[in-house]
Structures are given as structure tokens and as C-alpha cells.
Design an enzyme around this catalytic site. Structure first.
Site, PDB file in Angstrom:
ATOM      1  N   LYS A  75       0.862  -1.191   0.000  1.00 12.70           N
ATOM      2  CA  LYS A  75       0.000   0.000   0.000  1.00 12.70           C
ATOM      3  C   LYS A  75       0.897   1.240   0.000  1.00 12.70           C
ATOM      4  O   LYS A  75       1.886   1.292   0.731  1.00 12.70           O
ATOM      5  CB  LYS A  75      -0.888  -0.017   1.251  1.00 12.70           C
ATOM      6  N   SER A 101      -9.825   2.091   2.707  1.00 12.47           N
ATOM      7  CA  SER A 101      -8.907   2.806   1.857  1.00 12.47           C
ATOM      8  C   SER A 101      -7.891   1.927   1.134  1.00 12.47           C
ATOM      9  O   SER A 101      -7.281   2.372   0.158  1.00 12.47           O
ATOM     10  CB  SER A 101      -8.151   3.830   2.698  1.00 12.47           C
ATOM     11  N   SER A 133     -10.207  -0.073   6.967  1.00 16.32           N
ATOM     12  CA  SER A 133      -9.550   0.062   5.663  1.00 16.32           C
ATOM     13  C   SER A 133      -8.856  -1.187   5.123  1.00 16.32           C
ATOM     14  O   SER A 133      -8.424  -1.198   3.975  1.00 16.32           O
ATOM     15  CB  SER A 133      -8.531   1.202   5.714  1.00 16.32           C
TER      16      SER A 133
END
Lengths: 493, 502
Positions: free
Chosen positions: A78, A158, A182
Site C-alpha cells: 500500500k 482505503s 480500511s
């Protein structure tokens, strides 16, 4: 080739150890899959060349008999984790072309275990969002499509780039971060496993901060076993993070064995919310039955302050974010606005142009709730509620070992479907934020398909630092659900 | 207690006023590395060379508390006889400034590491007053903006960013500019004794914000009686005063300014002011309305700071003797309170004195130090740490005076010799024949020579016995100053047949 990329992390690991495949072969397959999958926009930065170099190094180590826990296994990271020498954006314009001169502890742990980095995945800007639509690098498209539909869906957020990458076989596994859901929510809506460990289990050093008391890194994988393998390498106590905790990291993979006979599974009655689709409720009931069938005992528990969790979260998280994001001021690194008059103008223009709308909204909320005259009414009360929410869980865990709940109120939704109403978007986190507020570990396991053919997840919540039990329960759900679905690879035809 | 005595009042057009002063002192913690990072704290390094990614506020960086700084704060708290809080909290103080890289300063707000304490200060007239300490907390220093390096741009030096500061807040217990300066001097002495701050005001290691208000006579006593600030006037804060001299000037100016405003029918607005030492005025920086809303909240990157009482006790055991205790001991050994307080004001001076006074009369040692050594240091522009003659050597000189090996006058000459040329005083005395003459034969011969040369004076002294002193001087001259003055006196009395009281 597609056989290689559809392997689980455990399968690939075993194949590499058995020398039936090389890391180079495996990595090469992923690099080309990533290129083909560009329509998904899962990656902000592809690092193909570097990945192949890392794979070659891993192959050399394998040849010399040095085999780390993740030796030669290609992962996606990420883009909230700082990676030395590789641009890190937090999906924000304000970081510009920031290239960290340091490595986050979690990713360093992964490289130390021999893993290979394929690239940096897309996310909601500064991890603020539930659909990956706030990214300055564009929306990520969910590899899944509803039955008989070509409508683009969101991959959750997210960690939407990571969830899409795992679901589309663009990596063996990915890292995510979870501040209010997330990791778990995007895993749920892409039919994969997402684990948020206990707060303090993984170091936050080198992860771009959103809300420091809630942020926690975790793995996003194809299977529960893969999550166990990943967590073992990601977790560590870290002298560079005062909130990391010095508790031994056990061999989670080994601890998966043994079944769940006698395990007490709590069903929190407050998680039955009005207006939730019937299929969510039905799946939840089914989940409880699966566990019961494997010898678990189902008990009803109460988490009375659940209804305050979302408002509490949307005070605490923005408050912390408003301070955490103050360092992006155009002075030392990242984006700086042109043609400014003075320092105030520099701040206002750099931040006004550099931050997207959702980030600005949360900075404003956070600044407001901490302001003189409002602190007591908002921040201070939210902290008290947080204590009560934590206590709810402590009391529930006197009666059970894990809790079972849905992960999300529904399946993946269409791109743009919820962008006009922030409150409706915030509701995506209704089942997940409580876990962050209490600092507990939670995992989402794919459990079935919705009526229109989209994945749905079930969430298990564990006691602090008891990820082992949590993973074992999750594996029981996984086994019973026998979720074998994968999205059709429409992007590469 | 602080009774409102006459000399503490300021006279205005409409009557007398009391001044009330409180202080916030920022003292830089003596430590190798910064409060939350491993970067060095060395003063005077090239700009931005002592900066870690934490100090520069880079993404993903996290603060980690420096245990040494915590220990230093506890040490200081113990030196201020203050309550040590076993649990304290770090907060974020939020504001934007180019030399504040994180966009917030990590400080302690509601729960400081050190609570109430006190500092005893000695004033010139012999009065001692207690200044209450409200709290001491740890916080990060900011960097420095440089505006004179480029015509269009400002530069930022982050060397200081993240260095540990102790903010020490007093109660409003000072009443005159002299007391304010005496407090800061005493606080500086304490932290220097403790080794927790070097007290270098010109390097910015110690800076004071001074709160000044004025009220009508009696208001202060009412405040001390019930603790209510309503009895006091509205205060103004004078920011960052960085020398003892300026403190007195700034307080004096500000008190007079406030009295003038009130007496002209105006009111004092609570505000922050800056002291301009060039013109000797305070000027408004910002009003209360313009004050920042710092939006303090607990820093989620740091756990509450917790430690055990046993750790505090262990630190307490390593505390040195502090100025007050040292002073009491010096007084007990025979020094006046004033001499003792002068000697303990600097640890180095006190240490020098102790070495100097070993085995000799305390008062004699103190006088020798004050009159001879400090006088010469002052003349040469040196400090006690640069003194060219060791305390041990001076101790030998004092011993030679007291056992009458040399006279007091010769001793001064001897000090001048070793001060400039070096050498061991005893060896110099031997080598240069500076020993005192007590041999009565030699003294008698000198007396005869003086009498022979001055027959008129012999007649005069018989009528005016006070003139004997003149003879003593002449005899001393004759013997090159080496004669023992008491022996000369006695021999002269006999020879000239003078009465005893002469």
C-alpha cells in the site's frame, strides 16, 4: 502463467522451497499481469525492474540455502508505507514526488524475510475513504462485476489498490492499513481475507500517519493461512514506535491447527442494524451455524455503546489527522504552490491545492473538534465514549473468545454511487470502526456471494494480541464457506 | 513571607502601586541527544547538520522519548523541592510556523512531569523570600528562521528543532525587578549545580517570559490570602528576555507603563509584549484576541510517561549539595550570610572556595578569595574557571599568612608573582627570601637606624603617640616589608617608651 499467479502465498512458498519454480518466474508472471491490469488502476507505482532484481537476489539466496520465511514471494505494498528510494504518495498530490530516504519497519521486516516488492498500490488519499475514490491518482476499479453487468464497482477503501491487486491475482498478498476498516472492508467487497492486527502488533514507523491511535498495518491475502504467514513476518516490537508492544510474535501458521471445538463465539446483538440487507443478516446467521457445526458454542453478547462508535470515530480520527497532516506545509518536502506572497499564502495555497476535498473535510472537522470551546463537547466526550466502547468488548470477552459480525452493510457499490453523501460513505465502516476504537484484532473472511453475485465477508473480532485464536476461528469460517470464487479477468481480454 | 514593604512599591501620580511578577523560564536540558530523536544537541554546528527525519517532521516518523531528558527533568524537579508526577502526558500544541516542522510542538499541558515546588532567593538587604514553582514540563524546542540570508527568501535552521526544554513556571510571587533577576540567577545556579542545564543565556539555553501586573497596595496580600487573581491587575507577558540585566529593565519599564495607562484612565489589555533592549521599551506583539488556539490534545504517538517512585528515589540519592544547603554549611563554618550567598551563586566558585578553605580559617579564605582572587580575575576579565593560580596554591599562601611565615602584604606580592609567573608559592617564598623577619635583633637594628635618621620625629612621637604608626611603616620599609608588624610594634613601644594604648 495464470497458474502461477493464482497460487496462494503458501502454495507459492512451498513451490519455491521445492524449487519447482523460481522467484524470477513467479515475479515475472506478476509483473506482466500488473501491466495487463492497468485498467484497474490498482498500482500508483509499478516497480517491475526492481521486483525482478529482488527476485534474482532471492533466487541466489535460495540457491545458497538461505531461505527466509517469505523468500522470493512477490507482494504489493500500500502506498502509505514509506519505501526507501521508491516514491511514496499516500495517494495525495501534496506529497508530490516524495521519495523516502528510509524504509517503514513493516516493509523492512518483509524484505528481511526475503519478500519481493512488485509496486505501491493505490488507496484513498491519506487512507481517508471507503471506496478508493478520494485518491489523487484516480479511482481503483474492483475486479468484480455484478452478475450480467459492466458497471464499474469500487474495491472498497482505503486499501482499495491492495484489495483489487489481491483479488485480480496481481500479487500473492498485499499490505494494507486499517484505521476504521480500511483492510477489512475492501477485503470483504473483493472476496478476499483482510486482517487488522491488535493495535501495537505491527510497528507504525514509516507509515504515513492518518490517525495515530487507530492506524494499524495488516495483511490482505487470498486465504486465512496466508494472513497467518504474512502477519508473522510483518509484526514486531519496534524501538522506533513507542506504541508497538513487546509481546512475542507466535508462529500463527502452526497455531491454525487444532480446530475450534469448545470455542465460544459471541454474537453482538447491537450489530443487527435497521435497513441492512436481509442477505447480510442471513449470511451472519449462516456463519454462526458453520462455527457451531465445528464444535463452537454460540453465545449472545451485548456491546451497548456500539451506536456511538461511528460518531466517536469521526471525532477522534479527524482530530488526530488534523495534527498529523500539519507537516504537509510546502516548506520542506512535497508539493509547494507557485506564486505565493508570504508564508501564510504558501501554507494556504500549498495545502488548498495539495489536499483533496475529503482530506480537507476531515482536517476541518478535526480542527473544529479540538478548538477552544468545542474540545469538551466533542473530543473529550469522544474519548470517554471510546473508553466505554473498549469496556463493552472487555465485558463481552468475559463470555466468549471471539465475536462474529458482518464486515460491511452490503456488497461493493458502483463508482460514484456514494460520493455525493459523505455520511452514507462513512456508514461503510459501521461494523469495523468499533474494533479500531478498542484496539482489537479483526479479520474479514469471504463467506458468500450476494444476490447479484458479489462477494460478502464475515468479520471475526478477537481479544487483544490473541490473533492466533482469531485466525483459527477465521479458518473455520473459511473452510465452511468454501469460497472458491474469483472475478472474471475482463480487463486482460 | 512577602510583606508589602515600602521599598517594593512604585509611586504613581495617584498613589502607590504594587508590582506582581511571575515567570516562565525555558531551560534547555543538558543531554547528548534531542527529546524525541537521536540527533545531536551540540551548539554552534553548521545549519541543519543536527537534524533527524523526526526533527524535520518527515512522513511516518515517530517520536521516541529520550530517557536521559526525563531523568534531567526529574532531577531538576527534585532540586526545586517539587512534587514529581509518576505519570505525565505529552500533548500536541498545534500551530503553523516554518521552523515548526511537525506543525505542532510536543509539550505537556494538563499533566506535567513536575508539580509544585519552591525556590528560596536572597536579596541584597539580607531578606530571603520563597518563590513558588507552579510546574515544570518537558517540551520540544522549535527551529530557527533566518531572514537575513537572502533578499527574497527566509531560511530555516532545524538544529534546535526537537531539543528538550524544561518550561519552569513560577507562581506570581515576585514583587520587584530585583527579585525577578535574583530568582532567575538562583534558578540558573540550581540547574547548573544539578547539571541539568548549562544556563548559557547568550546561547539561548535559558530564556524567560515575564508576566507583569500592577495593583493597588494591599491587593497582593489579599491574593496570597485567598489565592484569587481578582485582587491582582491584568497581566502582560514579556516574551523571551534573555539577559539578567534586561529582565530588571523590562519589568521596571512595563510596570511604569501599566501604572501610567491606568492612572490616565485606561485599562490594561492582556497581551503578549516584546522587550526592545535597544530603546528600553516593551512593545505589543499580539493581543489576547489574536492569541493562538493551540488545540492541545494528548499525543497519540506517545504513551503516558510513567515511572516508579524507586527510580525517583535513586535519582534523589545522586543529587549534589545545592546552593541553599551549601550556604548554610558555609555560614556554620563562620562566614557571613552575604559572603556565603555570593560564594554559592556559582558552583565553580563554591568548589574553588572549598578547596581554598581546607584547614584554614573560613573567613580568612573568603576574604582572600573576594579581595585578592576575584579582584584579579575581574581586572583580567577572567572567570573562576580560568583562574591561573590553583585553590591549592592559594591555600598554601593563606597558611603562610596564618603561621606568620609571610606578612599579609608580602602575601599579595607573592600572589602577583605566581599569578603571572606561575610556580609553587612556598618555593617562591624560599627562593626570593620573602619570609617574615621575627628576629628581634634585625628589627632592633632597623629601629635604631630609623631613630638615628629622624631625631625630630622621636620628639614628636613622644607628644603624639599616634605617630608610632609612621615609625612602624619606616621600619617595615627598612626590612623590605618582611618584618613581622606585631614584633615591630612591640619593639618600638619598648624603645620609645610609649604607653600601651598607643
Amino acid at each position: 502463467m495464470s497458474d502461477l499467479i493464482s497460487m496462494t502465498l503458501a502454495e507459492a512458498r512451498d513451490a519455491i522451497r521445492a524449487k519447482t519454480i523460481s522467484s524470477r518466474e513467479l515475479t515475472g508472471a506478476f509483473v506482466s499481469a500488473i501491466e495487463k491490469a492497468r485498467p484497474l488502476n490498482a498500482f500508483i507505482t509499478e516497480a517491475g525492474e526492481q521486483a525482478l532484481a529482488m527476485a534474482d537476489a532471492a533466487d541466489k539466496r535460495i540457491a545458497s540455502g538461505q531461505v527466509g520465511a517469505l523468500e522470493g514471494l512477490p507482494l504489493a505494498i500500500k502506498d502509505l508505507f514509506c519505501t526507501k528510494g521508491v516514491r511514496t504518495t499516500a495517494a495525495s498530490k501534496i506529497l508530490g514526488n516524495f521519495v523516502p530516504p528510509y524504509e517503514s519497519t513493516v516493509t523492512q521486516n518483509l524484505w528481511d524475510a526475503g519478500a519481493v516488492m512488485l509496486g505501491k498500490t493505490n488507496l484513498d488519499e491519506f487512507a481517508m475513504g471507503s471506496s478508493n475514490e478520494t485518491s489523487a491518482f484516480g479511482t481503483v476499479i474492483n475486479p468484480w462485476r455484478a452478475k450480467n453487468s459492466n458497471v464499474n464497482l469500487v474495491p472498497g477503501g482505503s486499501s482499495g489498490g491492495s484489495s483489487a491487486a489481491v483479488a485480480a491475482d496481481l500479487c500473492l498478498a498485499a499490505t494494507g492499513t486499517d484505521t476504521g476498516g480500511s483492510i477489512r472492508q475492501p477485503a470483504a467487497v473483493t472476496g478476499r481475507v483482510g486482517l487488522k492486527p491488535t493495535y501495537g502488533r505491527c510497528s507504525r514507523f514509516g507509515i504515513v500517519a492518518f490517525a495515530s491511535s487507530l492506524d494499524q498495518a495488516g495483511p490482505m491475502t487470498k486465504t486465512v493461512k496466508d494472513a497467518a504467514i504474512m502477519l508473522k513476518s510483518m509484526a514486531s516490537v519496534d524501538a522506533k514506535d513507542s506504541t508497538s508492544v513487546d509481546i512475542e510474535v507466535p508462529d500463527y501458521e502452526k497455531l491454525l491447527e487444532g480446530g475450534i471445538k469448545g470455542l465460544k463465539v459471541g454474537i453482538p446483538r447491537e450489530y443487527r442494524i435497521d435497513g441492512a440487507p436481509a442477505e447480510i443478516d442471513a449470511l451472519w446467521t449462516k456463519g454462526a451455524e458453520w462455527l457451531k457445526a465445528q464444535g463452537a458454542q454460540i453465545v449472545e453478547v451485548s456491546l451497548p455503546h456500539t451506536k456511538y462508535a461511528l460518531p466517536t470515530y469521526y471525532i477522534v480520527a479527524p482530530a488526530e489527522a488534523s495534527a498529523n497532516l500539519a507537516r504537509y506545509d510546502g516548506v520542506r518536502f512535497g508539493y509547494r504552490a507557485e506564486g505565493v506572497r508570504d508564508i501564510t499564502d504558501l501554507y494556504e495555497k500549498s495545502r488548498g491545492q495539495g489536499f483533496g476535498a475529503e482530506v480537507q473535510r476531515r482536517i476541518l472537522i478535526g480542527t473544529y473538534v479540538l478548538s477552544a470551546g468545542y474540545y469538551d463537547a466533542y473530543y473529550s466526550r469522544a474519548q470517554k465514549l471510546r473508553t466505554l466502547i473498549k469496556r463493552d468488548f472487555e465485558q463481552a470477552f468475559e463470555k466468549c473468545d471471539v465475536l462474529l459480525t458482518p464486515t460491511t452493510p452490503g456488497p461493493a457499490f458502483g463508482v460514484g454511487a456514494k460520493t455525493s453523501d459523505p455520511l452514507e460513505m462513512y456508514l461503510q465502516d459501521v461494523f469495523t470502526v468499533t474494533v479500531n476504537l478498542a484496539g482489537l484484532p479483526g479479520i474479514s473472511v469471504p463467506a458468500g456471494l450476494s444476490e447479484n453475485g458479489l462477494p460478502l465477508g464475515l468479520q471475526l473480532i478477537g481479544k487483544a494480541f490473541d490473533e492466533a485464536t482469531l485466525l483459527r476461528a477465521a479458518q473455520a469460517v473459511e473452510t465452511a464457506a468454501d469460497f472458491k470464487h474469483s472475478p472474471a479477468k475482463w480487463w486482460s481480454v | 513571607m512577602n510583606a508589602p514593604i515600602k521599598n517594593k512599591l512604585l509611586k504613581g501620580e495617584t498613589g502607590e502601586w504594587e508590582i506582581v511578577i511571575g515567570m516562565e523560564v525555558h531551560a534547555q536540558v543538558l543531554s547528548q541527544s534531542k527529546l524525541f530523536s537521536g540527533a545531536s544537541t551540540t551548539f554552534g554546528a553548521d545549519p541543519n547538520s543536527n537534524v533527524s527525519f523526526i526533527d524535520a517532521g518527515f512522513p511516518g516518523m515517530l517520536p521516541v522519548i529520550n530517557a536521559k531528558c526525563v531523568e534531567q527533568a526529574v532531577r531538576t524537579g527534585l532540586g526545586l523541592k517539587a512534587k514529581i508526577n509518576l505519570r505525565s502526558i505529552f500533548d500536541r500544541k498545534n500551530y503553523f510556523f516554518p521552523d515548526l516542522p511537525q506543525g505542532y510542538q510536543i509539550s505537556q499541558y494538563k499533566d506535567p512531569i513536575v508539580g509544585e515546588g519552591e525556590v528560596l532567593i536572597d536579596l541584597k538587604d539580607g531578606e530571603s523570600i520563597k518563590v513558588g514553582i507552579e510546574r515544570l514540563h518537558l517540551e520540544q524546542d522549535a527551529g530557527k528562521s533566518l531572514h537575513d540570508q537572502h533578499p527574497d527568501n527566509s531560511f530555516v535552521d532545524l538544529n534546535r528543532s526537537g531539543i528538550a526544554l524544561m518550561e519552569i513556571v513560577t507562581k506570581p510571587h515576585m514583587r520587584t525587578s530585583e527579585e525577578a533577576a535574583a530568582f532567575l540567577k538562583k534558578l540558573r545556579a540550581i540547574v547548573r549545580y544539578l547539571g541539568t542545564c548549562d544556563g548559557n543565556m547568550d546561547e539561548g539555553s535559558m530564556r524567560a517570559d515575564i508576566n507583569v501586573s500592577v495593583c493597588r497596595v494591599g491587593g497582593y496580600d489579599k491574593f496570597r490570602a485567598d489565592g484569587s487573581f481578582k485582587h491582582l491587575g491584568t497581566r502582560c507577558e514579556i516574551k523571551n528576555v534573555n539577559s539578567m540585566r534586561f529582565i530588571a529593565q523590562a519589568v521596571e519599564y512595563e510596570a511604569r507603563r501599566q501604572i501610567e495607562v491606568i492612572e490616565a484612565g485606561g485599562t490594561i489589555a492582556q497581551e503578549t509584549r516584546r522587550y526592545d533592549s535597544k530603546v528600553g521599551e516593551t512593545r505589543s506583539m499580539r493581543s489576547k484576541e489574536e492569541a493562538h488556539d493551540y488545540r492541545y490534545f494528548p499525543d497519540p504517538d506517545l504513551l503516558p510517561l510513567e515511572f516508579e517512585q524507586s527510580w525517583v528515589d535513586a535519582i534523589a540519592k545522586t543529587l549534589p549539595e545545592l546552593p541553599d544547603e551549601k550556604k548554610a554549611r558555609f555560614v556554620q563554618s563562620g562566614l557571613s550570610a552575604y559572603d556565603a550567598s555570593v560564594l554559592v551563586a556559582e558552583r565553580e566558585l563554591a568548589d574553588y572556595y572549598e578547596e581554598l578553605a581546607k584547614g584554614v580559617d573560613a573567613k580568612a579564605a573568603a576574604n582572600w578569595l573576594n579581595n585578592e582572587i576575584l579582584g584579579r580575575l575581574n581586572r583580567d576579565g577572567l572567570s573562576i574557571t580560568d583562574v591561573p593560580v590553583s585553590a591549592h596554591a592559594n591555600n598554601a599562601i593563606i597558611q603562610m599568612i596564618s603561621d606568620k611565615t609571610i606578612s599579609g602584604k608580602i602575601a599579595k606580592d607573592l600572589l602577583d608573582i605566581v599569578w603571572t609567573e606561575g610556580g609553587d608559592p612556598r618555593t617562591v617564598v624560599e627562593a626570593r627570601g620573602m619570609k617574615q623577619v621575627t628576629d628581634t635583633g634585625a628589627i632592633d637594628a632597623a629601629i635604631e637606624a630609623v631613630i638615628a635618621a629622624n631625631p625630630d620625629k622621636v620628639e614628636e612621637v613622644k607628644a603624639k603617640p599616634k605617630l608610632a604608626a609612621w615609625f612602624v611603616g619606616q621600619v617595615m620599609k627598612q626590612t623590605g616589608g618582611k618584618a613581622n608588624p606585631a614584633a615591630v610594634n612591640a619593639a618600638l613601644k619598648t624603645r620609645l617608651n610609649l604607653p600601651d594604648e598607643g
